[in-house]
Design a protein around this motif. Structure first.
Motif, mmCIF file in Angstrom:
data_model
loop_
_atom_site.group_PDB
_atom_site.id
_atom_site.type_symbol
_atom_site.label_atom_id
_atom_site.label_comp_id
_atom_site.label_asym_id
_atom_site.label_seq_id
_atom_site.Cartn_x
_atom_site.Cartn_y
_atom_site.Cartn_z
ATOM 1 N N TRP A 65 -2.743 -4.367 -7.641
ATOM 2 C CA TRP A 65 -3.036 -4.237 -6.139
ATOM 3 C C TRP A 65 -4.541 -4.216 -6.185
ATOM 4 C CZ3 TRP A 65 -5.776 0.299 -4.287
ATOM 5 C CH2 TRP A 65 -5.853 -0.008 -3.031
ATOM 6 N N LEU A 66 -5.474 -3.658 -6.975
ATOM 7 C CA LEU A 66 -6.689 -3.778 -6.938
ATOM 8 C C LEU A 66 -7.429 -5.105 -7.198
ATOM 9 C CD1 LEU A 66 -7.563 -0.564 -8.844
ATOM 10 C CD2 LEU A 66 -8.306 -0.926 -6.566
ATOM 11 N N ALA A 67 -6.854 -5.810 -8.030
ATOM 12 C CA ALA A 67 -7.158 -7.466 -8.212
ATOM 13 C C ALA A 67 -6.906 -8.153 -6.824
ATOM 14 C CB ALA A 67 -6.496 -7.940 -9.329
ATOM 15 N N ALA A 90 5.496 -7.873 -7.702
ATOM 16 C CA ALA A 90 5.714 -8.160 -6.211
ATOM 17 C C ALA A 90 5.287 -6.876 -5.217
ATOM 18 C CB ALA A 90 7.298 -8.371 -5.997
ATOM 19 N N GLU A 91 5.652 -5.788 -5.812
ATOM 20 C CA GLU A 91 5.109 -4.555 -4.942
ATOM 21 C C GLU A 91 3.815 -4.646 -4.724
ATOM 22 O OE1 GLU A 91 8.002 -0.662 -6.049
ATOM 23 O OE2 GLU A 91 6.284 -1.516 -7.435
ATOM 24 N N ALA A 92 2.758 -4.861 -5.729
ATOM 25 C CA ALA A 92 1.094 -5.148 -5.364
ATOM 26 C C ALA A 92 0.911 -6.153 -4.456
ATOM 27 C CB ALA A 92 0.431 -5.365 -6.888
ATOM 28 N N ILE A 93 1.642 -7.079 -4.432
ATOM 29 C CA ILE A 93 1.588 -8.321 -3.335
ATOM 30 C C ILE A 93 1.853 -7.821 -1.794
ATOM 31 C CG2 ILE A 93 2.366 -10.687 -2.611
ATOM 32 C CD1 ILE A 93 2.836 -11.189 -5.613
ATOM 33 N N THR A 94 3.006 -7.005 -1.888
ATOM 34 C CA THR A 94 3.244 -6.602 -0.609
ATOM 35 C C THR A 94 2.450 -5.425 0.012
ATOM 36 O OG1 THR A 94 5.926 -6.731 -1.413
ATOM 37 C CG2 THR A 94 5.477 -5.508 0.576
ATOM 38 N N TYR A 95 1.898 -4.616 -1.083
ATOM 39 C CA TYR A 95 1.158 -3.550 -0.768
ATOM 40 C C TYR A 95 -0.234 -3.984 -0.231
ATOM 41 C CZ TYR A 95 -0.340 1.475 -1.179
ATOM 42 O OH TYR A 95 -0.492 2.581 -0.901
ATOM 43 N N ALA A 96 -0.735 -4.973 -0.800
ATOM 44 C CA ALA A 96 -1.958 -5.617 -0.303
ATOM 45 C C ALA A 96 -1.780 -6.331 1.107
ATOM 46 C CB ALA A 96 -2.239 -6.766 -1.408
ATOM 47 N N GLY A 97 -0.459 -6.565 1.545
ATOM 48 C CA GLY A 97 -0.270 -7.010 3.072
ATOM 49 C C GLY A 97 0.173 -8.354 2.925
#
Ligand SMILES: *Cc1c(COP(=O)(O)O)cnc(C)c1O
Length: 394
Positions: A65-67, A90-97
């Motif tokens: 997510w940070l990346a 995939a969660e990180a992508i979603t969480y980034a918006g």
């Protein structure tokens, strides 16, 4: 003989004194959140990955997510990745918006198939996240070439590939940024939650260093709205101890994988893992493919050998991602894999006797599922060779 799927206790016993000493130092210095022990690990891990920078963060999920956030990926953007991975990618992508856009995997490496990527690129695509599944990198050269041509970032999810190489280069160091999980069961695992980011990009490094520490440049002076995603001091200290052993442990994993492959290569109807020419595999997971996987797993369980499944349901078919509108049939290779993957125990501390036992129990279990018995199963040995009746997986 019982063989566990994972045995973290065995590893702890081998490094007990060093780990306890390292933890004691953190406690005496009360350097619990971030601090010198995390900084030391960051330097060592950057050197190990041959990158300019490494940052310790709260988890592998946070690292991703940070990346993404640090590269400016967000609302309205699309990020290409594989559905054949742990959901955190995939969660990180979603969480980034942003929106995950899935692309099927290669039948032999189980990683993102470079030939299928370009058809999924749109005006909104900003990045590609190849996942180095099971300890083997994706085929990065063609992926990097596509990214360069299309102006996309490449974020490596190296959470299962600490120490793996692609054409001699460490996993995580080839893309714009590499993300690692140090979840306890990973090849380099902390004694709790932890993750890491490696990169040569100094702007991204500054962003993540601030973001993970409440956006502060100076204590209590916040230049941006940040978050708390620091690594614990105890985790930094443990990881410094364990990093010294990583190459040796990975070598032991490779030897175990070779032993399995030798013992199982004549068993019809199963598919063994393959190592691509381009790299060095670190066998986080040794996944075979087999029909009637659930029954085979249950038979093995009954005989005291514990296996895993990575992963039983691909991301595009998860309830959490129903709104993306994918259906069964969209990613046939991934779906075939999910239905047939069976992960055998693999960790450095296994003995050859245990590996031979797992192989024997697998053969017995395959025969039992087919309604046959073979030697050593406590039944009369059959006259005919009796492994598998069918051979279904290409
Ligand atoms: C473990 C893992 C993650 C998530 O890491 P955590 O530290 O558990 O947050 C992300 N991607 C992959 C491929 C993983 O295996």
């Amino acid at each position: 003989m019982e063989v566990l799927f994972l045995n973290l206790k065995a590893q702890y016993l081998a490094i007990q004194d060093e780990v306890q000493e390292a933890m004691q130092r953190v406690i005496e210095k009360t350097a619990f959140a971030g601090g010198p022990f995390v900084q030391q690990f960051e330097q060592e891990f950057a050197a190990y990955c041959q990158t300019k920078h490494a940052m310790g963060v709260g988890s592998g999920t946070s690292a991703l997510w940070l990346a993404l956030a640090g590269l400016g990926v967000g609302e309205g953007d699309e990020v290409i990745t594989t559905p054949n991975t742990f959901i955190a990618t995939a969660e990180a992508i979603t969480y980034a918006g942003a929106t995950p856009v899935f692309v099927d995997v290669d039948e032999h490496t189980y990683n993102l198939d470079p030939a299928l990527i370009e058809a999924k690129i749109t005006a909104r695509t900003r990045a590609i996240i190849p996942v180095h599944l099971f300890g083997q990198t994706a085929d990065l050269a063609p992926i990097l070439a596509i990214a360069r041509k299309q102006g996309l970032y490449v974020i490596e999810d190296a959470s299962q590939a600490h120490g793996a190489l692609y054409q001699g280069q460490p996993a995580g160091s080839l893309g714009d940024v590499g993300c690692f999980s140090f979840y306890p069961g990973k090849n380099l695992g902390a004694y709790g939650e932890a993750g890491g980011v490696v990169t040569n990009n100094s702007d991204l490094t500054r962003y993540i260093q601030m973001m993970k520490d409440h956006g502060q440049s100076v204590k209590y002076y916040h230049d941006m709205v940040g978050w708390n995603d620091r690594m614990d001091g105890l985790q930094g200290a443990v990881l410094s101890v364990k990093l010294k052993y990583l190459d040796q442990w990975n070598e032991q994993r490779r030897q175990h994988a070779q032993a399995y492959t030798n013992l199982l290569s004549d068993v019809p109807g199963i598919v063994l893992p393959r190592t691509a020419e381009y790299g060095t595999h670190v066998f986080h997971i040794y996944a075979i493919r087999v029909e009637q996987r659930d029954q085979v797993k249950a038979e093995m369980e009954q005989r005291g050998v514990h296996c895993g499944i990575h992963y039983p349901l691909p991301l595009h078919l998860q309830k959490a991602y129903a709104d993306l509108g994918y259906i069964r049939g969209d990613f046939p290779v991934t779906e075939r894999c999910a239905d047939s993957f069976l992960s055998l125990p693999i960790y450095p501390e296994l003995t050859y006797e245990q590996i031979a036992h797992v192989a024997r129990v697998l053969k017995q279990s395959l025969a039992a599922v087919d309604g046959l018995v073979i030697e050593g199963d406590g039944h009369a040995a059959p006259a005919a060779p009796a492994y598998r009746k069918t051979s279904i997986i290409s």
